[in-house]
Design an enzyme around this catalytic site. Structure first.
Site, short mmCIF file in Angstrom:
data_model
loop_
_atom_site.label_atom_id
_atom_site.label_comp_id
_atom_site.label_asym_id
_atom_site.label_seq_id
_atom_site.Cartn_x
_atom_site.Cartn_y
_atom_site.Cartn_z
N CYS A 128 -21.39 -8.03 0.75
CA CYS A 128 -21.42 -7.90 2.21
C CYS A 128 -20.06 -8.21 2.81
O CYS A 128 -19.68 -7.70 3.86
CB CYS A 128 -22.43 -8.84 2.82
SG CYS A 128 -24.01 -8.76 2.00
N THR A 183 0.84 -1.20 0.00
CA THR A 183 0.00 0.00 0.00
C THR A 183 0.87 1.25 0.00
O THR A 183 0.67 2.16 -0.81
CB THR A 183 -0.94 0.00 1.23
OG1 THR A 183 -1.84 -1.11 1.11
CG2 THR A 183 -1.73 1.28 1.33
N SER A 226 5.58 -6.86 -2.16
CA SER A 226 5.12 -7.12 -0.81
C SER A 226 5.76 -8.40 -0.29
O SER A 226 6.04 -9.32 -1.06
CB SER A 226 3.60 -7.28 -0.84
OG SER A 226 3.11 -7.70 0.40
N ALA A 227 5.96 -8.48 1.02
CA ALA A 227 6.55 -9.69 1.61
C ALA A 227 5.49 -10.72 2.00
O ALA A 227 5.66 -11.92 1.79
CB ALA A 227 7.38 -9.33 2.83
N HIS A 228 4.37 -10.25 2.57
CA HIS A 228 3.46 -11.23 3.18
C HIS A 228 2.72 -12.07 2.14
O HIS A 228 2.19 -13.13 2.47
CB HIS A 228 2.48 -10.54 4.14
CG HIS A 228 1.31 -9.89 3.50
ND1 HIS A 228 0.14 -10.55 3.28
CD2 HIS A 228 1.14 -8.65 3.00
CE1 HIS A 228 -0.72 -9.73 2.70
NE2 HIS A 228 -0.13 -8.58 2.52
#
Lengths: 365, 365
Positions: free
Chosen positions: A304, A53, A181-183
């Site tokens: 939802c 992000t 990103s790492a995760h």
């Protein structure tokens, strides 16, 4: 990561610091080199961030802010980018930028002619992902980067879901900025990286200290940087082939053994770890809950479920309606899955979908 | 942190997600509550960030961006704020804001009359730290917050070095925004928090997903949030008294046993973990290297050492010249220090300073 939590826990310092800080700094730079080498980049071209992000925010806002007075205030993205790119583009609109949101076709591919036509003399940045976060579609980054190079526009690509899973080489492709990103590859949360090609003009998102070549302030997160580098190192081509085999098994079995199923995205040009299928006449939330009770963690692009309270913008982007989004289920495979898990998941899905359809008002024709 | 790295490693999800995500989310919310309660805040008033740099950037830019069209474009900070506040203020100047940099007195205290006079109808934010990062001076936050409340201006305080070390209670003090960090209290790197009083108008720094009450995008760093909460929990009043005793021992012995030493900052209103002394006629870098060889990690506000290549702006802010900055040495005490460490550090300093002065051209009078 443990030695950098408990033994060499110092803040990274420059050459005149105390020795524990110097050891910590060396670990940081080794991690940077190791990750950069995966892209064939120089390590001075890679900064650590708090995650994808922040990387995408830095890329989009950093380039936009640098150029707004000089060149123009126009940015190009696709309609199916992930939220960090899409919502940063919307934030730029609120600051007076204009944004073109490119359409994609029924499999999620950006129209290359549309891209060419969208770029004007005012365009400062194009941001198009490598692989889609929901439907797994892999863009033709070679063609995209050549268009941007010819038009002399900076290109950012969000590789959050594709880095190490697909080839990406900055010597071969003229991409200027890459979000990682790492995760997403079994590394720790809270760390990511941004590749910034040498001399790409960019304004800091995070002001403060002079860390990361004065491009990102903040005390360096060395344990996580070390964990990120290790995560990159552990991904192998053999693993990617295994993921692809599981993906293909799920798609193949779902399409052949369960009625009224649609594959979302392309089968051929697809992230190896991703399968996304719409099971018509059922609700994604119900599927998620039933799968969870059987020990499977799957997700849905249903309304939802998402915190935005809107059905998946990606499924709608490829022309799907709300019903198709509601019944969509995403399977993501990881290192610790075996091919038997793919079989078991489809067996469970088959039973769950049949039962849900029995009670579904949507299925009563 | 380990269970959230290895067992409950899922991304936090809302109530319709798979159960591992719900367990992860619960751990996140428990951590948030625990940290917020230390400030007497509601947990909905605390967001997690990647560290104090991001917290201060979010506070300053977030408020400035919200108000720039409405109220005005003026911000007030002090000259001795840490880089995240100071350099974010400078970044705002480049975007057309005007910034008042308040002077401080010889001990580092902000002049309260000066603050009153600086606030105009155009002022959207005051940002003044609780405790200084180098010289440990603790501001009169009660008086400062009352001035801001009376003038109806939003107040941010950088509590990176004071959170849990000094009292800070949002029920008692009308502070609107508070920056906190984990690694300064033995917690993990890469996580911090920002307290945002209910209804404080703020624009997101990090766009993307809808995490953190839609105030900070990015997949939640749950292992580190859990580690941050644990770090807060482990700080005790007894520990703070121990740190203060070590601090006082170092200051007392340095001033009484070593000639030509100046205490930087106030002794009375001072962070419990901080001692900062100038040893005249010696270079801070040399002291740092010699102390390191003896196993002590200390730091200096000297020029070459800092990555900004300028002598400490804090020492200059309290009226010190370059010579005073060059000879400044900061001692920071932690949980694993004992009072004997303070004695040993001063014994080592005494020998090192005597030897360096023998060879120093500055000391040859």
């Amino acid at each position: 990561m443990k030695p950098y939590f408990f033994d060499t826990y110092a803040v990274a310092t420059s050459e005149f610091g105390y020795s524990m800080g110097i050891d910590a700094k060396e670990a940081l730079e080794r991690s940077r080199e190791s990750i950069a080498s995966k892209l064939d980049a120089n390590s001075e071209e890679l900064i650590f961030t708090s995650g994808s992000t922040e990387s995408s925010n830095t890329a989009l806002k950093g380039v936009a802010m640098t150029f707004k007075e000089k060149k123009g205030k126009h940015v190009v993205v696709s309609k199916i980018e992930d939220f960090p790119v899409l919502n940063t583009a919307k934030a730029l609109e609120r600051q007076g930028f204009s944004v073109t949101y490119l359409d994609v076709d029924a499999e999620g591919f950006v129209d290359l002619e549309g891209l060419k036509n969208a770029i004007t003399k005012e365009t400062v940045l194009v941001s198009l992902q490598q692989g889609n976060q929901e439907i797994g579609t892999v863009q033709d980054l070679k063609a995209i980067s050549e268009i941007c190079e010819e038009k002399e526009v900076i290109l950012h690509t969000d590789a959050t879901h594709s880095f190490t899973r697909l080839p990406l080489n900055v010597e071969e492709l003229p991409v200027d900025l890459i979000t990682m990103s790492a995760h997403t590859i079994h590394g720790p949360r809270g760390i990511g990286a941004l590749y910034i090609r040498k001399d790409t003009p960019i304004t800091k998102l995070m002001d403060g200290g002079f860390q990361e070549f004065n491009l990102r302030a903040g005390v360096e997160n060395i344990p996580s940087a070390v964990g990120f580098a290790k995560a990159v190192e552990l991904v192998t081509e053999e693993e990617n082939r295994r993921l692809k085999a599981m993906r293909d098994r799920v798609i193949d079995k779902a399409l052949s053994e369960i009625p009224d199923v649609t594959l979302n995205g392309s089968w051929e040009k697809r992230l190896p770890q991703n399968a996304n299928l719409t099971f018509h006449y059922v609700e994604g939330e119900s599927v998620t809950l039933h799968m969870d009770m059987r020990g499977f963690a799957v997700s849905t692009g249903s309304a939802c479920f998402s915190r935005s309270l809107e059905a998946s913008h990606v499924i709608r982007g490829i022309g799907g309606d709300h019903e198709r989004a509601h019944g969509s289920v995403r399977f993501t495979f990881g290192r610790y899955n075996q091919i038997g898990d793919a079989d078991a998941a489809i067996e469970a899905m088959s039973e769950i979908v049949a039962r849900l359809r029995e009670i579904s008002p949507l299925a009563r024709k």
